[in-house]
Structures are given as C-alpha cells and as structure tokens.
Design a protein around this motif. Sequence first.
Motif: not given
Length: 831
Positions: A320-324
């Motif tokens: 989803n193109g999200q990370a920390v």
Amino acid sequence: MAGPQEDILHSNDKVFMTKKYTLLLLLLIFQASFAQSDCADAIVVCGNSGFSGLTVTGIGTQELGTGITCGSSENNSIWIRLDIATSGTLGFTLVPESNDINEDFDFFIFGPNVSCGNLGPVKRCSTTNPFAAQQGDNHTGLNATETDVSEGPGEAGNSFLSMLDVIAGESYFLVVDRPVGTSNFSINWTGTGGFNDPPIFDLPSGTTTLDIGKCDDDNIDDRITEFNLEQNTPLIIGNQSNVTVTYYTTQNDAFVGTNAIANTGNFLNTQNPQTIYTRIENNTTHCFANAEFKITLSIVFPFKESVTCDSTEIDNDDTNGQAVFDLEKVTQDVFAGIAYDNLNISYYLNQDDADHDRNPLPRFFHNTVPDVQTIIIKASNGDCSDTVAIRLIVNPLPQKITGHYFQCDSGEHPDGLTTFELHRADGVFTTANPGIEVEYFGSMSDVQNNLPLPAFFDNTVNPQAVIVRQTNPDTQCISYATLMLHGGTDDAQPDIVLNNCDVYGQENGFTTFNLDDSHIALTGGQMLAYYNTPQDAVIQQHAITNTTTFPNPVAYESFVYARIDDGGLNCSMIRRIRLVVNTLPDIEEQSDGNDFVCLNKPDEFITIDAAVRDPFFADYEYLWEYNSIPFHMNTYSVQVNHPGTYKVTVIKPTGCRKVRTVEVFPSSDATIDSVDIQDITFGTNTVTVNLTPDSIGQYVYSLDNPSGPFQDSNFFDNVASGIHTVYVKDVNGCGMVSRLIAVLGIPEYFTPNGDGVHDSWRIDGVDTVFNSDTNVLIFDRFGKFIKEIAKNDTGGWDGTFLGRPLPSDDYWYVLNLEDGRTIKGHFALRR
C-alpha cells in the motif's frame, strides 16, 4: 623549501641557492595560458618557487640570434628570469627525468641586466649532444670545475660550463631548450648566490584557516548567498608591504594570475562548499605564493529525500506504499557526509508548523500519504536556522510469485530426484520484476544466515519448494517468493544408435558424426540440444555446438545426450545416443606381385582373392573390377587368365569398405633366338643364350640338365668341348625350352695303345649333325700328308699310315670348318 601549494603557515624561511633546492619543471602542456617559451613571459625564480605545470614544447617566437657561439636556436624552449638578491656564484645541474642518453637538453644564459629583444651576446652556451659525445649521462649545467664558457654543437664538449659570478641586483635570462626527446627535467641550483624571496601568507598568531562560513540568510531557498572574500586580505598580508592579494575560482588562474574574481566583496558562491584560490604577489619582484580556502553555508541539506521499502509494520500490508520511517535515520540520509552534531533537528508535517515549532513529528513516523510524502525538516544552531521540504519515499517490493521448474530425471532408475540449475528459473521472477536479483534458499533460517543454495541443486523430495529472495538493486527492497521443483521421470527409452565407419588411413576409432542423423522428431514449440554427459543435459550446460561434424570423444564407442524441451522450464525427455565407429575390413590392400598368367597357355587360369584376414569373410560383400571396368563377380576369389589390374571392394555387413588391388602380370615360355659360342680357344669355352624380344617371362638357365641346377644368367663359361643342350625355364610356370649346341675342341695329344682311352685323335663337337662339313688334313713334321678326316667321318685318326703305326712325334693339322674358318696347329702322338 615550501611550494606554493603547501601549508600557508610554512613560508617564512628565506631560501638561498646554497640549500640546493630543486626547481621541478614538469612537462604538462600549459602553453595556451602561460607562454613561458618567450622572453617576455619568462618564469621568475624566487626563493621558494617550486613551479609545476610547465612544458618544454614549442618555441613561441624564435628569439635566439645568429651570434650564438654554440651554434643552435630554439626547438622546444623555456625562458627563466633569474633576479639575483645575494652576490655569489650562479651554478646549476639540469637533470632529465629520463636517463636515456638520447634525451638532449641545451641551455643559453644572457645578461646581466639585458632586455627582451636586446639580449646581447650569450654569456654561457652549451649545445653538446650527450649521445654524440659518448657521455655517461645526459646531465648538463654550470659547475665549479669547468673553465669553458661555450661548447657544442654535437659531439663537442662535455655538457658542463664554468659557473657565473653574479652580483646582487643583476638579472639574467636562462633559456632551456630540448632539441631531442620528450622528457621532463629538474634543475638543482648549486651556486652561492641567492634569489628574491616570495611574499608569505602572514596570518596572525593562532589563525590556522582562511575558511569562511555563513548562514544562508537572504530569504531565497537556493543555497547561494554573498561572501566577502576581502575579509581575508588583511589576514594574508599581515605586516608586508608592496604586495597585492587577488582571488580566483581555479588553481590554474591563481598560478598564472589571470581571470581574478572582480566582485570580491559580494561574491556569490556557485556550489557549497566552494574552494577559492588566492595569490599574493610582490609588486616589484613579481614573486608570488598561492593558497586556498573554502567558503561554506553553515546549514546545508545536501539531500532532500529519504527512502525506505514498503512493509507490513502497523498495517500488515506491504503493497500500500506505507511504511514506518525512523526520523533519526532520515536525518542521517539528509546530512549524508556532513557533520550535524551541533544542529537541533526536528520534523513537521507542514511549513506553518515548522515556522511556529508546533506539532513536531515523533521519531517513528508512519507516512500518511502513500508512496511519496513531503514533510519539513528544521535545523538550527546558535546563529542560524533553516528549513527545507524533504520527501519520504516508499519503494514497492518486488512482486511475489510462485514459480514451477520441471526437470527431467535421466538416471538409469528415474525416481524424480535430479539436478536443477536454479538460476535457469530466474526469468520466472525477473519477467514480472525486471532488473531484480534472485537468490535461492532452502529455508528462512538459511536466508537469515545468508546461506544460499548452490547453483546446481539436487532435490531431496519431489516436488520440493525453495525460497526465492528477490532484491531490487536500485531500491534494495527485498521480497520472498517460492519456486516449486518438479523432478520428471521418463519411461526407459532404447539408445539411438549412429554408425560411422573408421577413417581410412587413420583407423583409430575416431571420426565425426552428424548428430542430426538421430532424426528426433519435434512437435511444435519443442527445442532440441545435445550434450556430452547426462549431467550437462540435465542442467543444460556446455551444449554441443558442432552438431553436424561432432568428433566422438572415445574411440569406437561414445555417448551423447539429446534433450528435448517444450520451452521455459519444462523438460520433455532426454535420449541417449550411442556413437559407434565400425572398423574397416582387415585386408591386404596390395598384392605381392607374384600373380602371373601364361600367354602361351590361354586355357590356363590363376586364382586371385580378396585377402581378408577376418575368419568371417564369407559374410562380406565383394565387388570386382578389371582395368577399372566392373565385371559381375561377387565371390571372395575369382579365376583370371588375362594380365592387368584387378580391384575388389570388400564390404563388411556394417557397410564399411576397403579396396584391394591385385596386379596380374603376363608371362610366357622363352623363345631362343641364338646361342653365341666361343670355342677352339685352347682355354675357356663360353656359351651365351640369346632370347627373342617377345620372351617376356622371368627366366633361368641350365646346361645339359633339365632338372637344374638353374642360374639367372644366360652366360656359361668353362664349357667343355662337345655336344651340349641348353635349357631355358620360365620361373612363373609357363614352360621350358631347350637347344642342342656343339662346342668345338682340338685334342692336344692321343695315345693309340688300345686301352680305350684317347685311342684316336678327332675334333670334338663334330658329328653328323653339328659341323658335318668340316674336314681335317694331318701331316708329319716334315710336311708329309698322312691322313684326311673327311666330313661325316666321326672315327678320327688311329695313328697309322697305310696300316702301319707311326712313331711318337708331333703331327700337324689343317682344320677347315664348315663356317669357312681354317685353323692350323699340331698335336702329339704318344705310345
């Protein structure tokens, strides 16, 4: 000696010629910006000058006049100005970097106190060629031991002249010229005189740098601002006078003294940090020194983005193109290569929050905008603060795929366990993820310990799953996929057999095969390749390329392996091909030359055969020809009665063949043409048998005995007088012929005493057949006629006259031969 590029605090020592420092003149092409090959641009030698970037290439303007005592002119020259500050002697040694004796340097010295265009007579002049002068080295210069002031050209001189006495305040021009060679060179000053000192960078005590740092405070976010370079001028000059300081953007310009920065009070940097080059020059002596320093914006953001890979952290979704993002690591990315320990760093979602120090982001930030999100970084120290927008980029992971690899099991007992060349499956994963790197592991534990499977892997179960680590080399993002290994089994297939015959004249079990003769049928889309070993066929390595002329690797019997593929990773079948080299017939290829037919016996035949050494010759095929014309015989042997060339092609059941040649020669019994007899020699009688030209056999000869012994020669000597028979036999079995001959002989005495031995005297070799027309007249020693032995009288004389015995004595004869000869002589009658 401190050079112009050395630490600016190390230039206070005054340097004299007595320290023998070296002026290095490196042959780097600098002619376009510094015309040191002309007098007007001569290099000024100063006390601590260590020049580089000069070349002895070209002559500029030819300035050496016709009055040069050493007979030369400029070829590749450098002009050097020597301003004397301390009286003494001027000496030097010029040393080429190459010790090749063909590297030839000349020099000329003019002065004192002359000007360009009016140089006057030369003071020192050396044009000796070191090679022509047979010197031990190629050095030249002025020294204290020489007394001459001019030498050369060519072989004249030894390359050294006497030193010059110089006085403070004088100036001289030294012209160095290289007529032969390309070498760099150095000059070692050896006199006691001294040069002017260059100015120094006279920094105040405790000042170690001229670097200038500044905040980017012009309210324009371009990392460019104004710098006042002139703030360094008083620091550089210190207590010196009569000097000028200039600034430059390149080291070359600073060295040459051109293109100085004009707006030194408000210089706009073009990069950050930027190196500035400075030059301090004595306005009278023109001696100079160089240094450099940096101008830097105090807060610099060299990079404006930080990158990570998509992950399942927090949201359990790695697509989803999200990370920390760990913002401490983001700081490291932004300030990569630049120290930021003295800065206070914070992050904000927008510029307004950053300007008001409101709502700073936590250290671990989960981006709220997929793929790329812009946030604000703010950095400050006691004097400056700055903000900039940076991008947080989430790169996607390589697409996860489950691939399948079908491999043939070509063992004698197929069980589905075989060898897989794992990287043949790379395309399954790189097709969906172009450019990724692929590695294979047996388990996640092996992944963690970085223990990849070998390139050629033997599966232990069938099917077997292996882990595929997919790495994007551009983003370093990693994902894990699966490859299923399937070991296929084939029903046992008989060998395909290719037969070839051994090579005639070589016959060592090696030849070449056309592997396409295996005639393996392919369906649409299938591919065929051949390999030397079953292992190569399984892992598809070292495919045979010369399939139409493939040499069998082992004598007489070898194997190759044909692999049929449906394309991709699906192996359909591996077939073994047996390569058999059949031997040629074992025959005597050439007859021994002992086959003859008798022309005088046309009804007799001889037998010739194929001379096969194999006991199974009955299984062979035979094709005969006579004088290159086939005749329809297919038997092992044939009967012939004509001379000529017979050939038989011997063909084994395998089709391998060889040709035997049998030469059949003509022969015949002999035809005696004549017999030459040498007799009545009272010594050795000889017989020579002459044959007609049509006697074509091979003959032997015998005298009086048809059973031999026979001799090869047709000549007989020591033949007794009398009637003989000569025999001529063909050794090839074509028959024997003979002829009676008579060898005449005259007895030297006779003894008519009735004992049956020599009781009468007669001519040997005369009878009713031979020499029958011969007659003999006998006389006593007084010429009295005694007896005539007429022709056909074979009895001879009994030693009587009118019935009465005559006494022992010598008697004379007259022999009239039928061939017309008359022979006279005498013989003895003994009682």
